[in-house]
Motif scaffolding. Structure first.
Motif, mmCIF file in Angstrom:
data_model
loop_
_atom_site.group_PDB
_atom_site.id
_atom_site.type_symbol
_atom_site.label_atom_id
_atom_site.label_comp_id
_atom_site.label_asym_id
_atom_site.label_seq_id
_atom_site.Cartn_x
_atom_site.Cartn_y
_atom_site.Cartn_z
ATOM 1 N N ARG A 742 1.013 -1.000 -0.254
ATOM 2 C CA ARG A 742 -0.020 0.008 0.036
ATOM 3 C C ARG A 742 0.208 1.303 -0.006
ATOM 4 N N PHE A 743 1.882 1.279 0.619
ATOM 5 C CA PHE A 743 2.885 2.135 0.840
ATOM 6 C C PHE A 743 3.602 2.592 -0.546
ATOM 7 N N ILE A 744 3.894 1.438 -1.027
ATOM 8 C CA ILE A 744 4.542 1.571 -1.903
ATOM 9 C C ILE A 744 3.716 2.163 -3.339
ATOM 10 N N THR A 745 2.214 1.105 -3.482
ATOM 11 C CA THR A 745 1.867 2.111 -4.324
ATOM 12 C C THR A 745 1.051 3.728 -4.028
ATOM 13 N N PHE A 746 1.648 4.595 -2.753
ATOM 14 C CA PHE A 746 0.980 5.660 -2.371
ATOM 15 C C PHE A 746 2.053 6.274 -2.981
ATOM 16 N N SER A 747 3.394 6.093 -2.676
ATOM 17 C CA SER A 747 4.880 6.766 -2.748
ATOM 18 C C SER A 747 5.116 6.915 -4.084
ATOM 19 N N MET A 748 4.482 6.050 -5.502
ATOM 20 C CA MET A 748 4.990 6.062 -6.597
ATOM 21 C C MET A 748 3.219 7.051 -7.006
ATOM 22 N N LEU A 749 2.755 7.183 -6.658
ATOM 23 C CA LEU A 749 1.236 8.097 -7.031
ATOM 24 C C LEU A 749 1.543 9.432 -6.672
ATOM 25 N N ILE A 750 2.574 9.584 -5.819
ATOM 26 C CA ILE A 750 2.825 10.545 -4.735
ATOM 27 C C ILE A 750 4.183 11.057 -6.319
ATOM 28 N N TYR A 751 5.004 10.053 -6.858
ATOM 29 C CA TYR A 751 6.270 10.477 -7.664
ATOM 30 C C TYR A 751 5.650 11.035 -9.117
ATOM 31 N N LEU A 752 4.881 10.071 -9.927
ATOM 32 C CA LEU A 752 3.675 10.478 -10.976
ATOM 33 C C LEU A 752 3.460 12.329 -10.557
ATOM 34 N N PHE A 753 3.087 11.734 -10.122
ATOM 35 C CA PHE A 753 1.906 13.669 -9.508
ATOM 36 C C PHE A 753 2.348 14.924 -9.994
ATOM 37 N N SER A 781 9.511 14.070 -4.248
ATOM 38 C CA SER A 781 10.455 12.705 -4.195
ATOM 39 C C SER A 781 10.035 11.880 -2.754
ATOM 40 N N SER A 782 11.589 12.438 -2.814
ATOM 41 C CA SER A 782 12.645 12.255 -1.471
ATOM 42 C C SER A 782 11.490 11.741 -0.935
#
Length: 859
Positions: A742-753, A781-782
């Protein structure tokens, strides 16, 4: 003042009691007998009173005793007497016969006719002949006259017999014509040089708007034409040209001058150049005083040293008087001679008798001495004497045979060369003098008018002016601005009208400047410079970049430093609890690669702030690209591991176990980004760019070099992030202790956004904050990675210590498998579960009806 009244009274008396007459050889003449006679013509009087309505060719009545011309005549006489006393012409006596021209061509011609009479003729006759080669006139040479118009008339007569004529004051340019006046020479420069000097003088003071007043004669018209030509060459424009009568005896003269002064008053030019005789200038200046016309009056040589004002107050009301006079020098003993002039025995001098009749003070002549014309008269006599020596004398012995024609003497005069007061003297091919001019300024000292030399002009064109010695008769005594328009100050340029000298001043456009007054166009500053506030000079542009002191840069630096320290703290916490299930679930030893890459990402932000250079531009972009690729590769590895542990069916799991090599995956993924950055740096690297699009500043900014390479670098990370998102999305329903998907999904959404939003913002942003946009994206991103990957684990370690043990994690997994028995593709109930650790890998062992299944749940 008493002297001025005396002179005025004397002039009035002379107009009543003295005149030129031919009834007696002793009337209006100065004569001294000698072996060789020299003729002389001087305007001892300034006007003829009976020219109006003259019906008979009777005598001329001359009026107005001219003190300056009288002193010049005495210089002529003194030089003759000095030569007679010197060894220059041994056993030969020079004589002279002087007549008064009264400033008119009529009387000048009358004197010339006496000079061409045959020698020793008792009746004073002139023989009419076809060939005058052997004709011997009464004089061998003539000195004078003074005025150009008179000299032209006399020269036409004397040139017939080639009698040498040397003028001491005639300056009109036409007299340099050898064809028309073959026997004319002069010891003063031609007006060609004087008008050039006047034009240069006007240009020297920066003036460009003048008026001209001349007399209606050959001298005036010639001077006007020549002056107009030279003023045009100096880019000086003429506001008006006025012509006044040349004869002081005309009844219409006063009316003409009154009208002229009235017109001068209405014109805007404040500089007036005059080529007028002194007696007419006196009337002009008096009328200017009456009409309150204050100007800068520039005098020609004919009146530049004539006493025409009676007081300092009058001079101040008139303005400034500047003028050129002939370059002068001292005549040895002449000042002493003037204190008490005594003619040689046998001399007849009616002019001296007339002067003495006025009963002037003894120092009158000395006070009124004018060395320019007097020195020129002295040089004329000296040149004749030197030429006579060449004709008559050999080795110091002179031939007494004096019966030679004048043309032989003329030939020698043209070739004469001698030294006078240490300076060479000779005549040019056209018979002109090589002497230049003195620039004089009229100034009053202790109620005495002085002609102060404030400059010099040499005939080769060199002008020297001592500006600080000039009395401008103004409050601040500085050079006045006498142009058609106000001077355009630095920072402006001249916007011309139809008249080139009249213009408006316009401000230079942005980025241009003028450093001097009255410039015709503005000049652009170089790229690295910008005009100052006045646009009078170029100064260095201000360098603009994301400065460390900028509040935004301070805020970004603070966030970067905080993130860096947070990662360091979390890394230290992971190191202490390395063998706990929470750290193993977060990646174990590979979590340090993740924290190291995050630290590098925070470090990369430093290279985007401060003054950029080529190296910083390249390091900042590539360091972030490689470090964040490494970071995302670790996240990708975690996503695959979770999928392997919980989601894949047995057949796929078996295949992936063979290819699932964490170190190889990280190395391969990161190496590909390193290759992209290497090609980027090799062919089109990011470089410093100076942007000049903004006034006054240079914007220092890093360019991407190759936009394609920059896009590929970011796009590659985006593809990895998208892949992580897809893999992690499938594992979003994992057990609570292993819910990193779930956290990976959320972090990658942040990065892509963040990076999708970055593109339009980065492209449209201009100014110093362009690098700040990328720094914000890097930090966002970081921080997304920190918040979604590191902080949850750190929270469990610090605040959920009881649950951070193997039994709790095992219980969580059992509960998950009871609910998701379909993961193992079996219908039988689970009999037992067991966690087994080997090295850095933890395996889950599940026992059910058909046997044992193993799942890898951590690194």
């Amino acid at each position: 003042m008493i002297l001025n009244i005396s002179i005025t009274l004397a002039l009035f008396v002379s107009s009543l009691h003295f005149g030129t007459s031919c009834s007696s050889p002793h009337d209006a003449v100065a004569r001294y007998p000698g072996d060789i006679q020299i003729g002389a013509l001087f305007p001892i009087h300034s006007a003829i009173s009976n020219l109006d309505n003259r019906e008979r060719p009777d005598d001329f009545n001359c009026t107005g005793f001219d003190m300056r011309s009288f002193i010049r005549s005495l210089a002529f006489i003194y030089t003759v007497e000095t030569i007679n006393k010197s060894p220059l012409l041994p056993n030969i006596t020079l004589g002279y016969e002087m007549y008064d021209t009264c400033g008119a061509a009529f009387t000048g011609l009358q004197g010339a006719m006496r000079f061409i009479t045959a020698r020793n003729s008792s009746e004073g006759t002139v023989k009419v002949m076809c060939n005058y080669t052997e004709y011997i006139p009464s004089v061998k040479a003539v000195v004078g006259p003074g005025f150009s118009e008179v000299s032209i008339t006399v020269a036409k007569t004397l040139s017939l017999l080639l009698i040498p004529q040397i003028s001491y004051a005639s300056t009109t340019a036409v007299l340099s014509d050898e064809r028309r006046f073959p026997s004319f020479l002069r010891t003063v420069p031609s007006d060609i040089f004087q008008t050039k000097a006047l034009a240069r003088l006007i240009n020297h003071f920066g003036w460009n708007w003048v008026g001209i007043i001349v007399t209606n004669d050959e001298y005036g018209h010639s001077a006007m034409d020549s002056l107009s030509e030279h003023l045009d060459m100096e880019s000086v424009c003429i506001d008006f040209k006025f012509i006044v009568p040349s004869d002081v005896g005309l009844q219409t003269l006063n009316d003409s001058i009154r009208t002229t002064v009235r017109k001068v008053k209405t014109y805007s030019a404040k500089v007036v150049v005059t080529f007028i005789k002194g007696n007419i200038v006196r009337i002009l200046l008096q009328e200017a005083l009456r009409q309150n016309v204050k100007r800068v009056w520039i005098a020609s040589d004919v009146w530049s040293t004539a006493k025409l004002v009676d007081s300092e107050d009058e001079l101040q009301k008139l303005g400034t008087i500047l003028g050129f006079c002939f370059m002068r020098d001292n005549i040895d003993g002449f000042r002493e001679y003037l204190r008490n002039p005594q003619p040689a025995p046998g001399t007849v001098n009616s002019f001296l008798e007339e002067y003495r009749a006025y009963d002037f003070p003894n120092d009158t002549l000395v006070k009124n001495i004018e060395l320019g014309g007097s020195y020129a008269a002295h040089l004329a006599v000296k040149a004749i004497a030197e030429a006579l020596r060449n004709v008559l004398c050999v080795n110091g012995t002179c031939n007494r045979n004096l019966n030679f024609p004048p043309w032989q003497l003329l030939r020698e005069i043209k070739r004469v060369y001698f030294s006078q007061n240490g300076k060479p003297f000779y005549f040019t091919k056209n018979g002109d003098s090589i002497n230049g001019y003195d620039l004089v300024n009229w100034q009053y000292y202790q109620d005495t008018l002085k002609y102060v030399v404030v400059g010099k002009y040499w005939l080769e064109g060199r002008l020297e002016v001592a500006d600080t010695h000039i009395d401008w008769n103004t409050l601040n005594n500085t050079v006045p601005n006498l142009n058609c328009s106000e001077r355009c100050t630095p920072g402006h340029y001249k916007l011309h009208s139809q008249i080139s000298c009249c213009y408006n001043c316009s401000r230079c456009v942005e980025g241009h400047y003028t450093e001097d007054f009255d410039m015709r166009e503005c000049k652009p500053c170089s790229q690295d410079k910008w005009p100052n506030m006045e646009q009078s000079d170029c100064i260095n542009r201000t360098k603009r970049f994301l400065h460390w002191k900028d509040p935004f840069a301070i805020a970004l630096t603070a966030f970067s430093a905080f993130g860096f320290l947070t990662v360091v703290a979390i890394g230290a916490l992971f190191l202490i609890h390395l063998n706990t299930p929470a750290v193993k679930a977060a990646g174990g030893v590979y979590s340090y690669i993740l924290t190291g890459s995050l630290l590098s990402s925070f470090v990369s932000t430093v290279f985007f702030m401060g003054e950029p250079n080529d190296h910083f531009c390249q390091i900042g972009q590539t360091l972030y690209g490689i470090s964040f690729t490494l970071c995302v590769s670790c996240v990708l590895l975690k996503s695959i591991r979770i999928l392997l542990a919980f989601e894949l069916v047995d057949r796929l799991q078996a295949n992936l176990k063979v290819t699932y090599q964490p170190a190889i995956v990280i190395f391969f993924v990161t190496s590909l980004q390193i290759l992209i950055c290497s090609v980027w740096l090799l062919y089109s690297p990011p470089l410093l760019k100076k942007i000049y699009a903004f006034p006054k500043v240079i914007l220092l900014q890093c360019t991407e070099g190759s936009p394609v390479a920059f896009a590929v670098m970011l796009g590659y990370i985006g593809v990895l992030a998208l892949l992580c998102f897809g893999v992690a999305f499938r594992g979003r329903n994992l057990p609570g202790k292993y819910n990193e998907a779930r956290f990976i999904t959320f972090s990658m959404l942040i990065y892509l956004f963040v990076w999708i939003a970055f593109i339009p913002i980065y492209v449209t942003t201009v100014g110093v904050y362009v690098p700040a946009v990328q720094v914000v994206a890097i930090l966002a991103s970081s921080y997304g990675i920190i918040c979604c990957h590191l902080l949850p684990t750190a929270y469990i370690i610090v605040f959920k210590r009881k649950s951070n043990n193997q039994q709790k994690y095992l219980q969580s997994i059992r509960t998950f498998h009871k609910l998701r028995s379909s993961v193992f593709s079996m219908r039988e109930p689970i009999e037992s579960t067991h966690l087994h650790s080997k090295g850095s890998q933890t395996n889950l062992q599940v026992t059910h009806g058909k046997g044992i299944r193993k799942r890898c749940i951590s690194f």
